[in-house]
Every structure is written in C-alpha cells, then in structure tokens.
Design an enzyme around this catalytic site. Structure first.
Site, PDB file in Angstrom:
ATOM      1  N   CYS A 274      -2.684   3.995  -1.188  1.00  0.00           N
ATOM      2  CA  CYS A 274      -3.194   4.376  -1.756  1.00  0.00           C
ATOM      3  C   CYS A 274      -2.550   5.208  -3.059  1.00  0.00           C
ATOM      4  O   CYS A 274      -3.212   5.549  -3.881  1.00  0.00           O
ATOM      5  CB  CYS A 274      -4.510   5.358  -0.540  1.00  0.00           C
ATOM      6  SG  CYS A 274      -5.414   4.939   0.089  1.00  0.00           S
TER       7      CYS A 274
ATOM      8  N   LYS B 188       5.556   2.779   5.501  1.00  0.00           N
ATOM      9  CA  LYS B 188       5.580   4.292   6.352  1.00  0.00           C
ATOM     10  C   LYS B 188       5.605   3.797   7.909  1.00  0.00           C
ATOM     11  O   LYS B 188       5.070   2.734   7.934  1.00  0.00           O
ATOM     12  CB  LYS B 188       4.750   5.107   6.402  1.00  0.00           C
ATOM     13  CG  LYS B 188       3.249   4.458   6.019  1.00  0.00           C
ATOM     14  CD  LYS B 188       2.075   5.535   6.029  1.00  0.00           C
ATOM     15  CE  LYS B 188       1.713   6.464   7.625  1.00  0.00           C
ATOM     16  NZ  LYS B 188       0.665   7.028   7.290  1.00  0.00           N
TER      17      LYS B 188
HETATM   18  P1  NAD Z   1      -8.376  -4.027   1.994  1.00  0.00           P
HETATM   19  O1  NAD Z   1      -7.532  -4.563   0.094  1.00  0.00           O
HETATM   20  O2  NAD Z   1      -7.599  -3.606   2.509  1.00  0.00           O
HETATM   21  O3  NAD Z   1      -9.506  -4.372   1.669  1.00  0.00           O
HETATM   22  C1  NAD Z   1     -10.537  -4.710   0.751  1.00  0.00           C
HETATM   23  C2  NAD Z   1     -11.674  -6.021   1.633  1.00  0.00           C
HETATM   24  O4  NAD Z   1     -13.016  -5.950   1.163  1.00  0.00           O
HETATM   25  C3  NAD Z   1     -10.922  -7.262   1.688  1.00  0.00           C
HETATM   26  O5  NAD Z   1     -11.358  -7.755   2.619  1.00  0.00           O
HETATM   27  C4  NAD Z   1     -11.925  -7.704   0.875  1.00  0.00           C
HETATM   28  O6  NAD Z   1     -12.111  -9.190   0.866  1.00  0.00           O
HETATM   29  C5  NAD Z   1     -13.251  -7.274   0.691  1.00  0.00           C
HETATM   30  N1  NAD Z   1     -13.860  -7.252  -0.876  1.00  0.00           N
HETATM   31  C6  NAD Z   1     -13.699  -6.947  -2.328  1.00  0.00           C
HETATM   32  N2  NAD Z   1     -14.797  -7.873  -2.406  1.00  0.00           N
HETATM   33  C7  NAD Z   1     -15.849  -7.799  -1.493  1.00  0.00           C
HETATM   34  C8  NAD Z   1     -17.149  -8.061  -1.805  1.00  0.00           C
HETATM   35  N3  NAD Z   1     -17.892  -8.230  -3.002  1.00  0.00           N
HETATM   36  N4  NAD Z   1     -17.605  -8.245  -0.427  1.00  0.00           N
HETATM   37  C9  NAD Z   1     -17.402  -8.009   0.667  1.00  0.00           C
HETATM   38  N5  NAD Z   1     -16.611  -7.906   0.616  1.00  0.00           N
HETATM   39  C10 NAD Z   1     -15.466  -7.987  -0.021  1.00  0.00           C
HETATM   40  O7  NAD Z   1      -8.523  -2.289   1.180  1.00  0.00           O
HETATM   41  P2  NAD Z   1      -8.259  -1.552   1.779  1.00  0.00           P
HETATM   42  O8  NAD Z   1      -7.284  -0.419   2.472  1.00  0.00           O
HETATM   43  O9  NAD Z   1      -8.974  -1.553   2.831  1.00  0.00           O
HETATM   44  O10 NAD Z   1      -9.227  -0.102   0.619  1.00  0.00           O
HETATM   45  C11 NAD Z   1      -9.715   0.221   1.085  1.00  0.00           C
HETATM   46  C12 NAD Z   1     -10.911   0.877  -0.597  1.00  0.00           C
HETATM   47  O11 NAD Z   1     -10.499   2.372   0.880  1.00  0.00           O
HETATM   48  C13 NAD Z   1      -9.761   1.627  -1.816  1.00  0.00           C
HETATM   49  O12 NAD Z   1     -10.565   2.152  -2.581  1.00  0.00           O
HETATM   50  C14 NAD Z   1      -8.768   2.096  -0.640  1.00  0.00           C
HETATM   51  O13 NAD Z   1      -8.272   3.992  -2.099  1.00  0.00           O
HETATM   52  C15 NAD Z   1      -9.563   3.263  -0.604  1.00  0.00           C
HETATM   53  N6  NAD Z   1      -8.653   3.947   0.646  1.00  0.00           N
HETATM   54  C16 NAD Z   1      -7.902   3.423   1.985  1.00  0.00           C
HETATM   55  C17 NAD Z   1      -7.126   3.711   2.774  1.00  0.00           C
HETATM   56  C18 NAD Z   1      -6.176   3.249   3.586  1.00  0.00           C
HETATM   57  O14 NAD Z   1      -5.654   4.094   4.168  1.00  0.00           O
HETATM   58  N7  NAD Z   1      -6.380   2.223   2.693  1.00  0.00           N
HETATM   59  C19 NAD Z   1      -7.418   5.472   3.011  1.00  0.00           C
HETATM   60  C20 NAD Z   1      -8.969   6.363   1.737  1.00  0.00           C
HETATM   61  C21 NAD Z   1      -8.911   5.211   1.067  1.00  0.00           C
END
Ligand code: NAD
Length: 432
Positions: A262, A322
């Site tokens: 992030c 972390k």
């Molecule tokens: P991630 O990469 O862990 O997971 C994303 C998932 O989406 C993957 O499993 C991927 O296969 C799937 N995906 C992609 N395209 C798709 C589609 N068209 N249909 C269905 N599934 C699809 O990502 P994440 O860490 O969960 O982050 C997701 C969002 O949340 C990002 O924008 C991130 O900035 C935000 N975010 C993340 C966190 C965190 O702690 N990781 C915290 C707050 C916000």
C-alpha cells in the site's frame, strides 16, 4: 444481505469471511482458478491472524462461497464489493486500473438487477465517475449506484480491524445507497463512526491517509538519523513526542523504511495525481525519495559490518514487510537482501510466516532456515529487519554460543541494547 466480493486477496478474503461471520451471505469471485479451488477445499491462501478459523466456520455453514463465475457471484447480490489490485503502472507509477475496469466490464455484462457497487480497492479520485460511465456504456439498462468504500485495515490485523474499525468512510453522490450501507454496518453502530462524504472526497481520504502515515514513518526515520549523529536516543525522543495528543504515539517506530502493497504504491499514485492536477505535493515526493534511499543506506551499513565477504555468512531475521503477515510485496527486508546479494553477501534467512512468499521472490539465492537459531548458527553478523515478537524474545546467550562473530544490527530496535552490550556483542540499533 447478499454480498458479492470481487477479488480474494488481502482485502477481499478477510472482508468476505468477516462479513459472512456477521450473518451475511457472501460469495467471493476471483479470476484465479487455483486460488478459488484451494479456498473451496478449505485451504486458506494467505496468512492473517484469526482468519482461518472464521474462514473455515463460514465455509462449513455455507455463508461463505467461492467461484470463478461472475454470473454466479452477482446472482441476487444486494452489494458488490470490488477488491481487486490497483498496482503501480510500471512507467508512470500512477494507479493502474486495468483490473478494476476489467471487473467493472464483467459486472456490466452480468448485472440483471439493482445493486450497490462499492469500490474497496484504493482508486484515484474520479474513478467512481469512470466506473459509472463504463457500466452505462456496456449495459445502458443496468441499475446501480457506485459508491466508494475505502479499506483501512492493517495487514496482520485485518480481522481485528474489521471488527474494530476506527472509522468507516462512505463516498456517495446520491442518498439511495445509504440504506444498504447502514444495514451492512448496523452491527457496528455506537462502536465506530460512519462518515458519509461525497465520492471524490472518500477516494481522496484513502490516499491522503496513507500518504500521511508514510510521511510520519519517513519523518521518524530522519529523526533517528539525527539522533545517531547527536547522541540522542530515538526511543526516548519518540516517547516524548508521542505523549503529545496532537502527534500521537503510533507510527513513531524507526526502521528500514515503509513497504508493503500500500504505502509505496499509494504515495507514488498520490504524487502522480498531484502532478496531473498541477498541485505541489513536495512532502510526499520527499518521503518517496527518502524511503528509497533508506534501503540503500541500510544495505551499506550492513556491508560495513562484514569483515570477510567471501567467508562470512549473514543471518537475516525477517522477510515480510512487517510483522503479523506473510506479505513480502515491496518489503524493505527483501529489497535490502537483494541489494546485499548483488554485493556477493552470503545469507541465511528466517521469517516466521513469509518463507514461502520470500522464496518465490528470492528463489535459491539465499539459504532458508527452519527457525531463527538455525539462521544465526555460524553467522558472523545478525541483522533484524522485521519486527516479529518472537525476535524480541531471542536468547542472547544462545545467540552468542552459535555465532562466529558476535555482531548484531537491529533495524527494529527489538533487542535490549544494554543486555546485548553486556553479553559482549557489537550492537547497533536505529537512532540510538
Ligand atoms: P491482492 O493482489 O492481494 O488481491 C487481488 C485479487 O483480485 C487477486 O486474487 C486477483 O486474482 C483478483 N482479481 C484481479 N482481477 C480480477 C477480476 N477481474 N475479477 C475477479 N478477481 C480479480 O490485492 P489486495 O492486497 O487485496 O488489494 C486490493 C486493493 O485493496 C488494492 O487497491 C489495495 O491498494 C487496496 N488495499 C489493500 C490493503 C492491504 O492491506 N493489502 C489495505 C487497504 C486497501
């Protein structure tokens, strides 16, 4: 409520399991067939404290389902949560929205009833407007409201944060979807504040918050550098600063720089948005630059503690970005290890949860230990890079008997400096 979550990563999976735990019917859709298969077979695909139990319970009672079929996912959904990745564009570093738009097109083609579509992914200001446009282009008859519902969970504490949110921010441009959100968060009433704002404000709150936290980390790291030069102790300085309520005592721990999926990408995306809108965001630019330089500086410091590059082995404790998570994306620890490898350093590493993911990045360039003491054995330098609690509890006598040379670089200030010095170690922490 029937909820469809699109994307089962670090946000989608904990959110899905926890909303199911509250009694909702949740179906999670992902394009990754292997992941969905594993999840359907009861194998959790990421580590978050307390998540597996909730996941298994709700899978068992069928409140939580997984599919690769968007059509199946959208059936009867009152609320669709988009939680796909928004990685940095390789060239411009702006948020790459290709996964968001692909998911939106999939929704448009398959939506046959009114639903609230909420963006949980972190998206640039104005993305909600774009989503609306795409939905209407692809399916002019579609009935929906697009809202922004940014996610504020901390990795490693996703379950705790879900049930104990500081705030829930909802960005909407009409009142209709408010009812769905109030129902969704009814179990949280009186416990946390729901803040309704306009959609662009909500999109901005997420980036402004993450950039602020990144700047706070960068600031305390710079203060740590200052303390090292002047004989002050950053732990005392941070404590003294943190007692001021206006500053607060969190995010004042110096270390090897911020990382994860992030802060690095969100600061870069915010910097891009600043340039695009001709707004000077110099604090963010400075944090990005300083955070990059910090990893070089740390690698240089480690190198300066190695006497014999050919024969000395370095024990690295911590690879995740972390504690509390297996996530190694943009992990300072992994980046520092990569820099050391370029200089020919021999590394034996251990992390309580991130070994598998670290291996997928670092491959066989380093040795992997089954516990901290195995990594330390025969090493000439011990380097701590992630703040896992178990490293705080390491036995200095045992370390002493295992190491070739008694040298510790503790980039998280986990060990007791006085005790390490008493035990005859050459010890250096951060900012003290
Ligand atoms: P991630 O990469 O862990 O997971 C994303 C998932 O989406 C993957 O499993 C991927 O296969 C799937 N995906 C992609 N395209 C798709 C589609 N068209 N249909 C269905 N599934 C699809 O990502 P994440 O860490 O969960 O982050 C997701 C969002 O949340 C990002 O924008 C991130 O900035 C935000 N975010 C993340 C966190 C965190 O702690 N990781 C915290 C707050 C916000």
């Amino acid at each position: 409520m029937n909820i469809c979550i699109i994307g089962t990563g670090y946000v989608g999976l904990p959110s899905g399991a926890c909303f199911a735990e509250l009694g909702n019917n949740v179906i999670c859709v992902d394009i990754d067939g292997k992941k969905i298969n594993e999840l359907n077979n009861g194998k959790i695909t990421l580590y978050e404290e307390g998540l597996e139990e909730i996941f298994l319970r709700n899978l068992e009672n069928k409140k939580l389902k997984f599919t690769t079929s968007i059509k199946e996912g959208l059936k009867n959904a009152d609320l669709i949560l988009i939680a796909v990745g928004t990685p940095p564009h390789p060239l411009t570093k702006e948020a790459d929205l290709k996964y968001i738009y692909a998911a939106v097109r999939d929704i448009a083609k398959n939506l046959d009833h009114y639903a609230v579509i909420a963006t949980k992914s972190t998206v640039p200001v104005g993305t909600g407007d774009e989503i609306e446009k795409i939905l209407l282009q692809e399916n002019p008859k579609a009935q929906f409201d697009v809202i922004s519902l940014p996610e504020f969970l901390r990795e490693g504490f996703a379950v705790y944060d879900f049930f104990n949110p500081d705030r829930i921010v909802v960005g909407l441009n009409s009142q209709k979807p408010k009812k769905v959100i109030e129902e969704l968060y009814a179990p949280f009433k009186n416990k946390s504040q729901i803040l309704f704002v306009n959609r662009r404000s909500s999109e901005t709150i997420k980036y402004a918050s993450n950039a602020f936290l990144a700047i706070k980390i960068h600031y305390i790291n710079e203060m740590a550098d200052f303390c090292e030069k002047t004989g002050a102790d950053i732990l005392e300085v941070a404590k003294g600063m943190g007692l001021d309520n206006r500053i607060g005592n969190r995010f004042l721990n110096p270390g090897p720089g911020y990382g994860g999926s992030c802060f690095p990408k969100d600061t870069q995306a915010m910097a891009f948005m600043g340039k695009k809108n001709d707004v000077n965001l110099s604090l963010i630019d400075s944090a990005i630059k300083g955070n990059e330089e910090r990893k070089d500086k740390i690698a240089q410091k480690i190198l300066s503690y190695i006497d014999d590059l050919k024969n000395d082995q370095v024990a690295i404790l911590g690879l995740a970005f972390k504690d509390g998570t297996d996530d190694c994306r943009e992990s300072p620890a992994v980046e520092i290890v990569s820099k050391l490898l370029k200089e020919g350093v021999k590394i034996h590493a251990y992390d309580p949860k991130a070994m598998e993911l670290a291996k997928s990045i670092l491959k066989d360039q380093i040795k992997y230990a089954k516990d901290a003491y195995e990594a330390i054995k025969d090493s000439s330098l011990l380097v701590i890079l992630t703040e896992w609690k178990e490293f705080r509890e390491l036995d200095l006598n045992q370390i002493s008997s295992l190491m070739k040379h008694k040298k510790i670089l503790d980039f998280r200030n986990l060990l007791d400096k006085e005790k390490a010095l008493e035990a005859g170690f050459v010890y250096s922490g951060v900012g003290r």
